[in-house]
Design an enzyme around this catalytic site. Structure first.
Site: not given
Ligand code: CP
Length: 291
Positions: A45-46, A73, A94, A122
């Site tokens: 999603r993100t 590396k 991320r 998040h």
């Molecule tokens: N909600 C969420 O962060 O989903 P993903 O880990 O798929 O990005």
């Protein structure tokens, strides 16, 4: 979320509202801008919604994951950021390490957006969660229960801070050992802590379900002890408020039965879609586009 005031959050949610019509048709407010997507942990999603949002805004994206980068590396995150900042107008990061995005923001000359830092935070998920609550329920005098892995669940950490800004009545429901960290609970104005969903499910407007974060457990036996300790199914929903909405940041495993998807309460796929207008609004603010 602690980088934001309530006023900041409301400004972003209002920008998201303005973006909603363009979330399917597109616009050109960020034409010629480039966004880097650095995802060193899995994401559906993100990553895809940032990618889609940037393209809906008329901009373009560069993507990097651990598997395809010089991180393999031995290149450091610091060096990676110092290189990528020269290629882009903003960075979405991320990373498995808590605090990685903050560290990156302190050394980067372009804005850095935290797309999840380990078991930390998040915040863009929280913005779309708040947007969903505002659209599908209400943010004033909200009664909300957060259920699941509140210890390792970064979406729950960020959301809890934000809900407190809006003076929500927060109930934290978690199996033994997975309750919200005390340093977060101690900041809340109206909070109930329990391990019994049945005591609270009929008294909330929003039920926010989270997955047990298997990948964060240092001991696999500890995960097995709590796995499958809760599941939302049709019988559990008997007697809930008519206007209850059920949210989940996804991915889900089996903590919500698929039969619940057909009920009027299920809003988690709509919630995932709202990631587009919210991230379009945020990217426009961050990269100085005209709203
Ligand atoms: N909600 C969420 O962060 O989903 P993903 O880990 O798929 O990005």
């Amino acid at each position: 979320m602690r980088d934001f005031t309530r006023k900041d959050v409301e400004f972003i949610l209002n920008c998201a509202e303005k973006m909603l019509p363009y979330a399917t048709s597109g616009t050109s407010v960020l034409q010629s801008k480039i966004l880097a997507l650095l995802f060193f942990e899995p994401s559906t999603r993100t990553q895809l919604s940032f990618d889609s949002s940037m393209k809906r805004l008329g901009g373009s994206t560069l993507s990097l994951s651990s598997a395809g980068s010089s991180i393999l590396k031995g290149e450091t995150l610091t060096d990676t950021i110092k290189v990528v900042e020269g290629y882009t107008d903003a960075i979405v990061l991320r990373h498995p390490r808590e605090g990685a995005a903050r560290m990156a923001s302190e050394i980067s000359s372009v804005p850095v957006i935290n797309a999840g830092d380990g078991a930390g935070h998040h915040p863009t998920q929280t913005l779309l969660d708040l947007y969903t609550i505002r659209k599908e329920s209400h943010l004033n005098n909200l009664d909300i229960a957060l259920l699941g892995d509140l210890k390792y669940g970064r979406t729950a950490h960020s959301l809890t801070y934000a809900l407190n800004m809006f003076k929500a009545n927060i109930t934290l429901v978690a199996p033994d050992g997975l309750q919200m960290p005390k340093h977060i609970i101690s900041t809340l104005d109206s909070v109930t802590v329990t391990d019994k969903l049945d005591d609270v499910i009929r008294d909330v407007d929003v039920l926010y379900v989270t997955r047990i974060q298997k990948e964060r457990f240092p001991d696999p036996n500890e995960y097995l002890r709590v796995a499958k300790s809760y599941k939302i199914s049709l019988p559990i929903l008997q007697g809930v408020r008519d206007n209850l909405i059920i949210m989940h940041p996804l991915p889900r495993l089996d903590e919500i039965a698929t039969e619940v998807d057909q009920t009027k309460h299920a809003k988690y796929f709509q919630q995932a879609f709202y990631g587009i207008p919210v991230r379009m609004g945020l990217l426009t603010i961050v990269m100085g586009g005209a709203l």
